[in-house]
Design a protein around this motif. Structure first.
Motif, PDB file in Angstrom:
ATOM      1  N   LEU A   1      -8.941   2.598  -8.433  1.00  0.00           N
ATOM      2  CA  LEU A   1      -9.619   2.495  -9.726  1.00  0.00           C
ATOM      3  C   LEU A   1      -9.663   3.851 -10.427  1.00  0.00           C
ATOM      4  O   LEU A   1      -9.492   3.926 -11.660  1.00  0.00           O
ATOM      5  CB  LEU A   1     -11.037   1.957  -9.515  1.00  0.00           C
ATOM      6  N   SER A   2      -9.867   4.918  -9.671  1.00  0.00           N
ATOM      7  CA  SER A   2      -9.855   6.253 -10.294  1.00  0.00           C
ATOM      8  C   SER A   2      -8.473   6.580 -10.840  1.00  0.00           C
ATOM      9  O   SER A   2      -8.358   7.186 -11.917  1.00  0.00           O
ATOM     10  CB  SER A   2     -10.288   7.306  -9.273  1.00  0.00           C
ATOM     11  N   TRP A   3      -7.406   6.166 -10.128  1.00  0.00           N
ATOM     12  CA  TRP A   3      -6.049   6.361 -10.651  1.00  0.00           C
ATOM     13  C   TRP A   3      -5.866   5.623 -11.968  1.00  0.00           C
ATOM     14  O   TRP A   3      -5.283   6.154 -12.913  1.00  0.00           O
ATOM     15  CB  TRP A   3      -5.023   5.867  -9.631  1.00  0.00           C
ATOM     16  N   MET A   4      -6.346   4.395 -12.012  1.00  0.00           N
ATOM     17  CA  MET A   4      -6.188   3.596 -13.228  1.00  0.00           C
ATOM     18  C   MET A   4      -6.893   4.250 -14.418  1.00  0.00           C
ATOM     19  O   MET A   4      -6.358   4.284 -15.536  1.00  0.00           O
ATOM     20  CB  MET A   4      -6.738   2.187 -12.990  1.00  0.00           C
TER      21      MET A   4
ATOM     22  N   LEU B   1      -3.296  -4.605  -6.798  1.00  0.00           N
ATOM     23  CA  LEU B   1      -3.522  -3.808  -5.589  1.00  0.00           C
ATOM     24  C   LEU B   1      -4.997  -3.456  -5.435  1.00  0.00           C
ATOM     25  O   LEU B   1      -5.504  -3.372  -4.305  1.00  0.00           O
ATOM     26  CB  LEU B   1      -2.675  -2.542  -5.644  1.00  0.00           C
ATOM     27  N   PHE B   2      -5.686  -3.247  -6.547  1.00  0.00           N
ATOM     28  CA  PHE B   2      -7.131  -3.009  -6.504  1.00  0.00           C
ATOM     29  C   PHE B   2      -7.855  -4.219  -5.921  1.00  0.00           C
ATOM     30  O   PHE B   2      -8.763  -4.089  -5.091  1.00  0.00           O
ATOM     31  CB  PHE B   2      -7.626  -2.704  -7.913  1.00  0.00           C
ATOM     32  N   SER B   3      -7.430  -5.403  -6.351  1.00  0.00           N
ATOM     33  CA  SER B   3      -8.050  -6.627  -5.840  1.00  0.00           C
ATOM     34  C   SER B   3      -7.798  -6.787  -4.344  1.00  0.00           C
ATOM     35  O   SER B   3      -8.690  -7.169  -3.589  1.00  0.00           O
ATOM     36  CB  SER B   3      -7.511  -7.838  -6.607  1.00  0.00           C
TER      37      SER B   3
ATOM     38  N   VAL C   1       0.830  -1.199   0.000  1.00  0.00           N
ATOM     39  CA  VAL C   1       0.000   0.000   0.000  1.00  0.00           C
ATOM     40  C   VAL C   1       0.867   1.253   0.000  1.00  0.00           C
ATOM     41  O   VAL C   1       0.638   2.203  -0.752  1.00  0.00           O
ATOM     42  CB  VAL C   1      -0.946  -0.006   1.214  1.00  0.00           C
ATOM     43  N   VAL C   2       1.899   1.255   0.841  1.00  0.00           N
ATOM     44  CA  VAL C   2       2.802   2.398   0.882  1.00  0.00           C
ATOM     45  C   VAL C   2       3.525   2.555  -0.452  1.00  0.00           C
ATOM     46  O   VAL C   2       3.661   3.666  -0.985  1.00  0.00           O
ATOM     47  CB  VAL C   2       3.819   2.244   2.033  1.00  0.00           C
TER      48      VAL C   2
ATOM     49  N   ALA D   1     -10.094   1.064  -2.678  1.00  0.00           N
ATOM     50  CA  ALA D   1     -10.241   0.364  -3.952  1.00  0.00           C
ATOM     51  C   ALA D   1     -10.794   1.305  -5.014  1.00  0.00           C
ATOM     52  O   ALA D   1     -10.356   1.311  -6.168  1.00  0.00           O
ATOM     53  CB  ALA D   1     -11.146  -0.848  -3.786  1.00  0.00           C
ATOM     54  N   ARG D   2     -11.752   2.152  -4.608  1.00  0.00           N
ATOM     55  CA  ARG D   2     -12.290   3.118  -5.552  1.00  0.00           C
ATOM     56  C   ARG D   2     -11.235   4.159  -5.941  1.00  0.00           C
ATOM     57  O   ARG D   2     -11.169   4.611  -7.090  1.00  0.00           O
ATOM     58  CB  ARG D   2     -13.504   3.814  -4.942  1.00  0.00           C
TER      59      ARG D   2
END
Length: 796
Positions: free
Chosen positions: A111-114, A91-93, A39-40, A107-108
């Motif tokens: 996903l917005s970064w992606m 990492l989203f998973s 995460v970091v 997670a959201r």
């Protein structure tokens, strides 16, 4: 990291009790030791990536209206982004699995970064418009897979109509951008105006010149020679080089190119625009500036030159074509509208190379620029995308429009609470709470990515509107359509865009790098930049003219400097310093001598007010100094642009460094300032370093020192003559290295287009158009004046 969820650390945000829960959910992934490092690492990686995008897209383009992005940068970013999607998907998973039944905030966020990075990714990839540039469909398939995978994550993982609506809008923008880029590629590849243009232009030039030859034979009998007394403006007004509309000439493909209807070229209001029609328009519209007419000539020449880079096995330019182009440039452009200064010629060449560079490396669709494309791409397409986004919101609410729009706020806390209010709260607790600290970092990343996305779209619009491509298209539409010339609205928009575009560019300036071997500077990015002097422009133009037409009825072949020395009896004995098959050795030898003279004899001093009164000798000194440093820069950093084999030039440069280290010593070679290096070279004692030495075992550095001392001895007698000699010699050398026709050197010129082209690239284009070449290796192109007997004129 259990302190992240410590409820005793209350955020100081009066009136916003829900922010505490939002931050706790956003940082819940940090509480698990199993995924703490990932995460970091994700936040750090995204922060670096966002900062790179922000710097690349904002600060590096503030003063540049070009559509080019360096292919090296594009390759690095594309490679990084190709790994981005699978890593972030993992990492989203992980983040999704930490939320139980509810979809976690982190997670959201990932996903917005992606989705935002996928939007940015489209703007770091060049737009290929030809088969040679496209390299298959692997890239399109890879992008389609990425967009499809993001669609799966959005529509099959998110819960809640509001969340699906917000993220569905982002995905719809990604999908629309992908379809848009794929359409650019396919339309360009199949169009006669872009993908098939090189072969079409080859067919047109052959048939047009054949028709022109028949026309002249009918008018002048058997002679097909152009009337030398023709007025320069008449040559420009009768030029039939195509600017736009050539796709309207195609009848059908033939066995050797395309069959064309050339009768349409002379027709009015047919959409076919030639250079001659642009110049004829001048008498009907006094407001058209010479810059725009030259820009259209640059565009026509660019189309002819582009064939040299297409992998279509096209035949080389014929002598008839180069002769015709030579007359147009030297007898038309260079003799019309203050052409004697060389400024119009270099403006045309600079714009031509700019077109060529953007054609190969543009990340924005400027190549497709036209009023019609502007309406479709920047007005109609956004309206269609907006309608699709609205439809996505409606479908996310199962047809309940009011519920769908209301849930966009209720299901997304950042929207309902106010993104600026949330940010203000987090910054207030930035140093007080670890949770607020990491939340601020994550939200700042989203901010930066969003800003970059918005900036990219605004920048693309500005680059398109004020690009040379759009200006040419507007002028061609203005020329071809009578109704547009009569429209006050079109005329007003056209002139305003032209005025702003002219203010944003400096077409008369030709910048080039400067490398002095007396300075401790070995990195290209740290080298200073100078501009090509006006006198150099004039001298280079005249040297090309004499090489193309001869001088006083005699051939005037290019040489590596010998012809300049033989033309001056006082300096003919210095031809020994040009006795080398390697032009790189000659450049280094004369560069060292020129640099030593610069140090020994500074130029004019500055007067009050910051101005300097330059004499003719000072101008010669400036020309010699700048061209000398530029040629040494080519030897050091662009050996592929010189006539010698690349490995041979690299070997010469290494030998020079070894010779310089031998003269200066290791310490002074790496650390001594320019003045110390000069004094060390001038005071070096060696039996070879005397003015009468002609030892072939001398190194290039030793030759340069000896040559410098010889010229210094002459300075007291003929100061101005020495600088005039050096100016003419460096003009001769820069013109000598410009022509090249081998595939290796053409590839080198294409690589130089990455940075917008070098000065030698401009001269290479001029040599290609006018048919100027170097004499074959081993041929004698010069002789001493005293040997010119029995009517044999020295080649000078």
């Amino acid at each position: 990291m259990v302190f992240f969820n410590d409820t005793s650390q209350v955020l100081m945000c009066p009136g916003s009790p829900d922010i505490q829960n939002y931050v706790r959910n956003l940082t819940s992934s940090y509480a698990g030791k199993s995924n703490e490092s990932s995460v970091v690492a994700t936040s750090v990686f995204m922060l670096v990536l966002a900062a790179v995008f922000f710097n690349l897209n904002l600060f590096s383009r503030v003063t540049n209206t070009s559509a080019i992005l360096n292919p090296t940068v594009r390759q690095i970013l594309s490679s990084a982004l190709s790994l981005f999607l699978p890593v972030m998907s993992y990492l989203f998973s992980e983040a999704k699995n930490t939320g139980g039944d509810d979809f976690p905030v982190r997670a959201r966020l990932i996903l917005s970064w992606m989705l935002l990075v996928e939007l940015i990714r489209k703007n770091v990839e060049a737009i290929p418009t030809t088969v040679a540039m496209q390299k298959g469909y692997a890239g399109i398939i890879g992008q389609a897979n990425s967009v499809s995978w993001l669609g799966y994550l959005v529509f099959f993982n998110l819960k809640g109509a509001g969340r699906v609506a917000v993220f569905g809008i982002l995905w719809m923008l990604c999908a629309a951008k992908f379809v848009q880029r794929a359409a650019y590629t396919e339309i360009g590849k199949r169009s006669f105006a872009y993908g098939k243009n090189a072969r079409l232009l080859s067919s047109y030039m052959d048939q047009m010149l054949a028709q022109l030859r028949r026309r002249r034979q009918q008018q002048h009998g058997a002679s097909s020679v152009v009337d030398a007394s023709a007025h320069p403006l008449d040559r420009l007004k009768t030029c039939e080089y195509l600017v736009m509309g050539e796709e309207n000439l195609v009848l059908k493909p033939g066995p050797h190119g395309y069959e064309l209807d050339l009768d349409k070229v002379a027709m009015e209001d047919d959409g076919i625009v030639t250079v001659g029609k642009i110049w004829q328009l001048r008498h009907n519209d006094k407001e058209e500036s010479p810059r725009l007419r030259r820009l259209c000539l640059s565009f026509a020449l660019f189309k002819l030159l582009r064939r040299r880079f297409e992998d279509l096995h096209l035949p080389a330019m014929t002598k008839e074509e180069t002769d015709n182009c030579r007359d147009l440039i030297f007898e038309g452009l260079c003799k019309y509208d203050d052409g004697a200064s060389g400024r119009p010629l270099f403006q045309v060449l600079k714009d031509e190379i700019s077109f060529l560079s953007e054609d190969r490396h543009s990340v924005h669709p400027v190549v497709l620029a036209s009023p019609y494309f502007f309406v479709i791409n920047y007005i109609t397409f956004p309206v269609v995308v907006f309608a699709l986004c609205v439809m996505t919101v409606v479908l996310s609410g199962n047809g309940n429009i009011s519920l769908a729009f209301q849930s966009m706020g209720t299901d997304n806390y950042a929207i309902s609470s106010g993104i600026f209010k949330l940010t203000k709260c987090l910054w207030r607790n930035f140093f007080r709470s670890p949770a607020a600290f990491f939340s601020t970092v994550d939200i700042s990343i989203t901010y930066i990515l969003f800003i970059v996305v918005v900036y990219e779209h605004v920048w693309e619009y500005l680059v398109f509107v004020f690009s040379n491509w759009f200006m040419v298209s507007l002028l061609c539409t203005y020329t071809a359509k009578v109704r547009w010339r009569q429209s006050a609205t079109y005329r007003g928009c056209f002139h305003r865009i032209s005025w702003i575009g002219g203010k944003l560019s400096h077409r008369s300036r030709i910048p080039f790098k400067q490398l002095s071997l007396l300075r401790v500077t070995w990195l290209s990015m740290t080298l200073p930049t100078a501009f090509l002097p006006k006198q150099a422009k004039c001298s280079i133009m005249e040297r090309f003219r004499s090489a193309a037409y001869g001088r006083d009825g005699w051939p005037s072949h290019l040489s590596n400097g010998k012809s300049v020395l033989y033309s001056r009896e006082q300096f003919s004995h210095l031809s020994w310093f040009c006795e080398s098959e390697s032009v790189a050795e000659v450049i280094i030898t004369w560069h060292i001598a020129t640099t030593l003279l610069e140090m020994a004899y500074p130029g004019s001093v500055q007067h009050k007010g910051g101005t300097s009164r330059l004499t003719e000798t000072d101008e010669h000194r400036t020309v010699a100094a700048r061209l000398s440093k530029y040629c040494s820069y080519l030897v050091a950093f662009h050996p592929e642009l010189l006539p010698d084999d690349r490995e041979g030039t690299e070997r010469v440069y290494q030998d020079m460094k070894a010779g310089l280290k031998e003269v200066l010593g290791t310490w002074d070679y790496y650390f001594a300032p320019e003045r110390v290096r000069y004094e060390k070279m001038m005071t070096t004692t060696n039996e070879k370093l005397h003015v009468n030495c002609r030892d072939n075992t001398m190194t290039m550095v030793q030759k340069g020192i000896v040559l410098g001392k010889v010229l210094m001895d002459t300075m007291d007698i003929n100061y101005g003559g020495v600088w005039e000699l050096l100016a003419d010699l460096w003009v001769e050398l820069i013109v000598y290295v410009a022509p090249s026709s081998s595939d290796e050197h053409v590839q080198g010129q294409e690589e130089a287009l990455v940075q917008g082209g070098e000065l030698v690239t401009l001269l290479w284009a001029l040599a290609t158009h006018t048919g100027v070449t170097r004499p074959p290796r081993g041929s004698s192109v010069a002789m001493p004046v005293e040997d010119a007997e029995d009517g044999i004129r020295p080649d000078v």
